[in-house]
Every structure is written in structure tokens, then in C-alpha cells.
Design an enzyme around this catalytic site. Structure first.
Site, PDB file in Angstrom:
ATOM      1  N   ARG A  76      44.625  57.769  45.564  1.00 20.37           N
ATOM      2  CA  ARG A  76      43.694  58.901  45.489  1.00 20.37           C
ATOM      3  C   ARG A  76      43.342  59.147  44.024  1.00 20.37           C
ATOM      4  NH1 ARG A  76      44.939  65.132  45.371  1.00 20.37           N
ATOM      5  NH2 ARG A  76      42.799  65.850  45.305  1.00 20.37           N
ATOM      6  N   HIS A 120      37.572  67.575  41.129  1.00 24.45           N
ATOM      7  CA  HIS A 120      38.924  67.957  40.735  1.00 24.45           C
ATOM      8  C   HIS A 120      38.806  68.771  39.440  1.00 24.45           C
ATOM      9  CE1 HIS A 120      43.330  66.781  41.557  1.00 24.45           C
ATOM     10  NE2 HIS A 120      43.367  67.705  40.613  1.00 24.45           N
ATOM     11  N   GLU A 166      41.774  71.758  45.721  1.00 27.07           N
ATOM     12  CA  GLU A 166      42.352  73.073  45.453  1.00 27.07           C
ATOM     13  C   GLU A 166      41.346  74.107  44.931  1.00 27.07           C
ATOM     14  OE1 GLU A 166      45.801  72.773  42.978  1.00 27.07           O
ATOM     15  OE2 GLU A 166      46.916  71.601  44.432  1.00 27.07           O
ATOM     16  N   ASN A 294      47.888  69.864  49.616  1.00 25.69           N
ATOM     17  CA  ASN A 294      48.736  69.729  48.435  1.00 25.69           C
ATOM     18  C   ASN A 294      49.851  70.737  48.583  1.00 25.69           C
ATOM     19  OD1 ASN A 294      46.842  67.949  47.511  1.00 25.69           O
ATOM     20  ND2 ASN A 294      46.199  69.182  45.754  1.00 25.69           N
ATOM     21  N   TYR A 296      53.703  71.877  47.134  1.00 26.32           N
ATOM     22  CA  TYR A 296      54.819  71.746  46.195  1.00 26.32           C
ATOM     23  C   TYR A 296      55.955  72.709  46.535  1.00 26.32           C
ATOM     24  CZ  TYR A 296      51.704  68.916  43.312  1.00 26.32           C
ATOM     25  OH  TYR A 296      50.873  67.919  42.862  1.00 26.32           O
TER      26      TYR A 296
HETATM   27  C1  FCB Z   1      47.888  70.466  41.450  1.00 25.50           C
HETATM   28  C2  FCB Z   1      46.667  69.762  40.879  1.00 25.50           C
HETATM   29  C3  FCB Z   1      46.989  68.457  40.198  1.00 25.50           C
HETATM   30  C4  FCB Z   1      48.259  68.560  39.390  1.00 25.50           C
HETATM   31  C5  FCB Z   1      49.383  69.088  40.233  1.00 25.50           C
HETATM   32  C6  FCB Z   1      50.714  69.161  39.523  1.00 25.50           C
HETATM   33  O1  FCB Z   1      47.638  71.838  41.501  1.00 25.50           O
HETATM   34  O2  FCB Z   1      45.734  69.500  41.896  1.00 25.50           O
HETATM   35  O3  FCB Z   1      45.895  68.080  39.423  1.00 25.50           O
HETATM   36  O4  FCB Z   1      48.040  69.339  38.276  1.00 25.50           O
HETATM   37  O5  FCB Z   1      49.061  70.355  40.709  1.00 25.50           O
END
Ligand code: FCB
Length: 445
Positions: A76, A120, A166, A294, A296
Site C-alpha cells: 500500500r 494521504h 484517515e 487503520n 493502533y
Molecule cells: C497513521 C497515519 C500514517 C502513520 C501512522 C503511524 O495515523 O495514517 O501515515 O503516521 O499513523
């Protein structure tokens, strides 16, 4: 066993143009808001910029070889809008097209499937000067023109497309908190940027489909399970959790999948809600082929009367030990994958999902912590599939140590260590670990 992901599941890594390419002013590329922002003293924590970053504008071949050696199925990456259209609209930069042509062709030669992100966060600076980027409705229209160009030029070879990355972060960090480009601190533009990005998404999907019928098009949203800051929350705190969830997650999910925004959120935030014209929501609700997620970690919401409108303070950290993961510590929350997946199954029609980003920070070559992170997060993801979610792939963030926005080059998230002075690459232990996991897939044996 957690390590088997099924026949068609794909593994890959993710990057973004400004974070890796360098070549910021070469071969006719126009300026983006990130070029301007990173060049402004004091904006980037370690004083670095993406001027050179990982130098992939001049050498992507080395990294594609590494991806191949790690047996990655997919990659990607994002296109820099201002490399293709220096002013964000109108004139097209042939050298920009040539660069992405070579990149795509090389990936395909090596059997790696390209997933292309169109936006992005690197808005062409010319569109920022004229319209304040996505704060202006015009930018949504120009975004669709750019998306059409990309589909026409690369759609014969690139089948998987992500319109936005995002949109919440771009609106929030860039236009509300001012920590990202363009650095605005203006709550009144926040919702405009949010709404116009989604409008741009819908218009882009329409434009791309008019050019080709054979594209898989989705949108990538950052997703956060939201928890109350205190372990035994009051009713008011639960209200804050709901508000934060609507603000960060549901606004975007409901827009794309239901064609409406959460009413309760708008009732609370009425002074800053955007102008929505007739037909906007239908445009935003274009059918998509997949949802890019996305993920985390989770967020914690706390009631604070003095925060305007939302009355909620939102934080990544929580010092209450009871919230810490036994192995991964305070920021680890692998279960989030299952919780999010359940929500998509039950409330959003169980769409096809690609995990378009997930990863952690850590500079060592022998990165045992990253391997632990991967083990826990991938197990949870595997369980989500067992529970009935249609999750089709996983992209690790990131392939390379790159320019981590306002944290700069010092923040290392790659499977591959990069010495930015020499551009030397060293594969981390986690890279080999992931390679072995992929090699052990029954479908590969
Ligand atoms: C996300 C972003 C990516 C990177 C990661 C750690 O929010 O999409 O570009 O910065 O975090």
C-alpha cells in the site's frame, strides 16, 4: 491456530508518499501543504522534513526487492497529488505519471499487488492557498478530477484503490489542533474539512467507476474503540464516551455506509456543524468495495465541562494499571480488532475489510517487542475472522522507518531500519518473523 489466515488473505506493508519519497521539488512536482509545514521552523519535533525521507523517488527498486524477499503479497503506497498535478488541478506532470508507472510496473513484475491511496494528507499547496484545502468545497471536486486521472492512467494495472486516508486525523490534527499541515487551529473549519473530504471521496468513487468497472474502491478510516477514563464511570462519563465515539468513528462510518451523520453529535455541536447541501449525503454513500481500517490502540474519554461543545477530553493514555495490557503495556489493546470487527458485522452490514495500517514504534534491529505486538494483534484479528468478519488482508505500518509527520524521522516504525544519512536498509527481526508467518500459510505451502 492464529497463524493461519485462509486462502485469499493477503499480507503487505504500507507507506505514504510524503513520508518516504523525498524529491519534494524535483521533476515538476508542485508544493504540498506538508512541504510548507515541515519547512516552517518549530513544527517538526526533531527538526527534520520529508525533503529526502527514504529517497524512494530515486530508488524504489531496492525496497521492492526486499518486499519480495519477505514474500509480501501486496504493497500500500500513496500517490502525491501535487506530483501528478502540481497545482492540484488542470495541468498534468508527465514525469510524475512516469514515476508511478515505473513503480506500479516493477511491483507487478515482482508479483506484488499494488493498493494505491489517493489522498494521504498532502494537499497541493495551490489548493490550500485558494480554498484552504478541503475547507473549501471546490477541493472535493478537484480531488475527483485527480482520482479520475489516476484511474485512467493506472487503472489498467492497479485494481485496488483507497480514496482517503484517515479523514478524521487530517481534519483534526491539521485544521483543528494545528499539529499537522496546514497547521490551522480553527474548530470552525474542522467539520468543513471532514465533510468535504467525504464528499470528495464520494465524487471520486463516481468518477473512477465512470472510467472503469473493474476497480475495487474503498476508504481508509482510523478507528478507535473508546473507553471511559475511569474504571467505574458515571453516567456523564458514558455520555462523553458516546460523544467521542460519534465524533471520531461514527461520523465517518455513518456517512459512508448510512448516508447520514450522527444526529446526537450534531445536536451537541450545532454551532460548528458544516453546511450540507442537498444530495451530498447520497454522494458520500456511494457503495464501496471495502472498508480500510487503520487500528493502533484505543482512546479514553473523560467528562470535562470546560471543553467547548464536546465537553469531553480524549486521551491515548490512561495511568490506571487495570487498563494496561499484561504484555504490551498501557498502549497495547489488541482486542480492539475484535471489538471493531463486531461493530462492522452488526451495524454496518459486515463489509469486506482490509487492515490498511497497524504497527508500533521501536528502533532496535532485534525488535522483540514488535514481534510480541504482532503476535497479539494478529491473534485478535484471526479471532475476528473466526467470529464471522470478512477481513481480507493486513498491511503493517510501515515498510520503512520514515518521516512520521510532526514526530519527524526519529520515530521509527518500519519492518526495515533505515539509516537516513546513508539510505542503508537493514531488515529487522520482525520483518523475518512476518516473512515466516506468510511462508507458513497453508495456501502458500
Ligand atoms: C497513521 C497515519 C500514517 C502513520 C501512522 C503511524 O495515523 O495514517 O501515515 O503516521 O499513523
Amino acid at each position: 491456530m492464529f497463524s493461519q489466515f485462509g486462502k485469499n488473505f493477503i499480507f503487505g506493508t504500507a507507506t505514504a508518499a510524503y513520508q518516504i519519497e523525498g524529491g519534494w521539488n524535483e521533476d515538476g512536482k508542485g508544493l504540498s501543504i506538508w512541504d510548507k509545514f515541515a519547512h516552517t521552523p518549530g513544527k517538526i519535533r526533531d527538526g527534520s522534513s520529508g525533503d529526502l525521507a527514504c529517497n524512494t523517488y530515486h530508488d524504489f527498486q531496492t525496497d521492492i526487492e526486499i518486499m519480495k524477499s519477505l514474500t509480501m503479497d501486496a504493497y500500500r503506497f500513496s500517490i502525491s497529488w501535487s506530483r501528478l498535478m502540481p497545482e492540484g488541478r488542470g495541468a498534468v506532470n508527465q514525469k510524475g505519471l512516469d514515476y508511478y508507472d515505473r513503480l506500479v510496473d516493477t511491483l507487478l513484475e515482482k508479483g506484488i499487488r499494488p493498493f494505491v491511496t489517493l489522498f494521504h494528507w498532502d494537499t497541493p499547496y495551490a489548493l490550500y492557498e485558494k480554498y484552504k484545502g478541503f475547507a473549501g468545497r471546490e477541493t472535493a471536486n478537484y480531488f475527483a478530477e485527480y482520482a479520475l486521472l489516476a484511474a485512467q492512467k493506472f487503472g489498467d494495472r492497479v485494481k485496488d484503490w483507497i480514496t482517503l486516508n484517515e479523514p478524521w486525523e487530517h481534519a483534526m490534527m491539521g485544521h483543528f489542533l494545528g499539529e499537522h499541515a496546514p497547521g490551522l487551529k480553527n474548530p470552525w473549519t474542522y467539520f468543513k474539512v471532514a465533510h468535504h473530504q467525504l464528499l470528495g471521496h464520494g465524487l471520486a468513487v463516481q468518477a473512477m467507476r465512470s472510467a472503469r468497472r473493474d476497480l475495487n474502491i474503498g476508504v481508509t478510516l482510523s478507528q478507535f474503540p473508546v473507553y471511559p477514563a475511569s474504571f467505574e464511570p458515571s453516567q456523564k462519563e458514558m455520555d462523553s464516551v458516546e460523544m467521542a465515539d460519534m465524533f471520531i468513528n461514527r461520523f465517518y462510518l455513518d456517512g459512508v455506509f448510512k448516508g447520514k451523520y450522527p444526529e446526537k453529535l450534531f445536536a451537541r455541536l450545532w454551532p460548528i456543524v458544516p453546511k450540507i447541501l442537498q444530495g451530498d449525503m447520497a454522494t458520500i454513500q456511494q457503495p464501496v468495495d471495502f472498508l480500510g481500517v487503520n487500528y493502533y490502540s484505543r482512546l479514553f474519554a473523560e467528562r470535562k465541562w470546560y471543553i467547548p461543545f464536546l465537553k469531553t477530553w480524549i486521551d491515548r493514555s490512561n495511568s490506571d494499571e487495570r487498563y494496561a495490557h499484561p504484555v504490551l503495556g498501557v498502549h497495547g489493546y489488541p482486542e480492539g480488532f475484535k471489538e471493531l470487527a463486531k461493530r462492522y458485522r452488526e451495524e454496518y452490514g459486515n463489509p469486506a475489510v482490509y487492515i490498511t495500517e497497524n504497527g508500533t514504534v521501536g528502533g532496535e534491529i532485534s525488535d522483540k517487542n514488535r514481534i510480541r505486538y504482532l503476535t497479539h494483534y494478529l491473534s485478535s484479528l484471526r479471532e475476528a475472522i473466526d467470529e464471522g468478519s470478512d477481513i481480507r488482508g493486513y498491511f503493517y505500518w510501515s515498510l520503512l522507518d520514515n518521516f512520521e509527520w510532526n514526530s519527524g524521522l526519529a520515530c521509527r516504525m518500519g519492518l526495515i531500519h533505515v539509516d537516513h544519512a546513508t539510505q542503508q536498509r537493514t531488515i529487522r527481526e520482525s520483518g523475518f518473523w512476518l516473512r515466516d508467518l506468510i511462508a507458513n500459510q497453508e495456501s502458500r505451502r
